[in-house]
Design a protein around this motif. Sequence first.
Motif, PDB file in Angstrom:
ATOM      1  N   ARG A  20       0.828  -1.217   0.000  1.00  0.00           N
ATOM      2  CA  ARG A  20       0.000   0.000   0.000  1.00  0.00           C
ATOM      3  C   ARG A  20       0.858   1.260   0.000  1.00  0.00           C
ATOM      4  O   ARG A  20       0.571   2.220  -0.710  1.00  0.00           O
ATOM      5  N   SER A  51      -7.186   2.413  -5.867  1.00  0.00           N
ATOM      6  CA  SER A  51      -7.878   1.434  -5.015  1.00  0.00           C
ATOM      7  C   SER A  51      -7.005   0.865  -3.902  1.00  0.00           C
ATOM      8  O   SER A  51      -7.407  -0.078  -3.230  1.00  0.00           O
ATOM      9  N   GLU A  53      -6.399   1.457  -0.891  1.00  0.00           N
ATOM     10  CA  GLU A  53      -6.976   1.279   0.446  1.00  0.00           C
ATOM     11  C   GLU A  53      -7.867   0.046   0.530  1.00  0.00           C
ATOM     12  O   GLU A  53      -8.168  -0.433   1.613  1.00  0.00           O
ATOM     13  N   GLU A  54      -8.279  -0.473  -0.615  1.00  0.00           N
ATOM     14  CA  GLU A  54      -9.136  -1.670  -0.665  1.00  0.00           C
ATOM     15  C   GLU A  54      -8.335  -2.979  -0.719  1.00  0.00           C
ATOM     16  O   GLU A  54      -8.911  -4.056  -0.647  1.00  0.00           O
ATOM     17  N   TYR A  55      -7.034  -2.894  -0.890  1.00  0.00           N
ATOM     18  CA  TYR A  55      -6.211  -4.093  -1.079  1.00  0.00           C
ATOM     19  C   TYR A  55      -6.343  -5.084   0.078  1.00  0.00           C
ATOM     20  O   TYR A  55      -6.350  -4.702   1.238  1.00  0.00           O
ATOM     21  N   GLU A  56      -6.420  -6.363  -0.293  1.00  0.00           N
ATOM     22  CA  GLU A  56      -6.354  -7.475   0.668  1.00  0.00           C
ATOM     23  C   GLU A  56      -5.480  -8.543   0.053  1.00  0.00           C
ATOM     24  O   GLU A  56      -5.704  -8.935  -1.104  1.00  0.00           O
ATOM     25  N   SER A  74      -8.737  -6.489  -4.915  1.00  0.00           N
ATOM     26  CA  SER A  74      -9.097  -5.084  -4.782  1.00  0.00           C
ATOM     27  C   SER A  74     -10.404  -4.833  -5.504  1.00  0.00           C
ATOM     28  O   SER A  74     -10.892  -5.686  -6.248  1.00  0.00           O
ATOM     29  N   ARG A  75     -10.955  -3.660  -5.262  1.00  0.00           N
ATOM     30  CA  ARG A  75     -12.169  -3.282  -5.983  1.00  0.00           C
ATOM     31  C   ARG A  75     -12.174  -1.773  -6.168  1.00  0.00           C
ATOM     32  O   ARG A  75     -11.609  -1.030  -5.373  1.00  0.00           O
TER      33      ARG A  75
END
Length: 115
Positions: A20, A51, A53-56, A74-75
């Motif tokens: 990130r 995106s 902040e959406e990372y997993e 991500s999305r």
Amino acid sequence: KWKYMVFEHLIPDDPLAFIRNCVKLKNIKWTYHVNMRMKGRSISRQVILDSFEEYEIIEEYPKDKYLPSYLVYSRFQNKIFHILFAVDIEEDNVRVVTAYYPDLEEWKEDFKTRR
């Protein structure tokens, strides 16, 4: 005679935070592969950047060939996609290896678990 060399890759203490942060600071290298693939898949660099902040992290490959890599879910604007990042701690950057929209034939409904 040939000798085999084993390379020890540095692995971040917190891979997700490292990824990130590199994306946020734009410490990114875009591989030739991802540049070619993203054109056909309609995933822009900007979507990947926006995106973060959406990372997993959904899969980890610490012993990947060149650098440790991580498959990230991500999305962005209701579109789900995966990004494969290779992490280079020594150079303080990530490399975007590929990005794609996951397929339900390979992924469960959450798009985070392989079938």
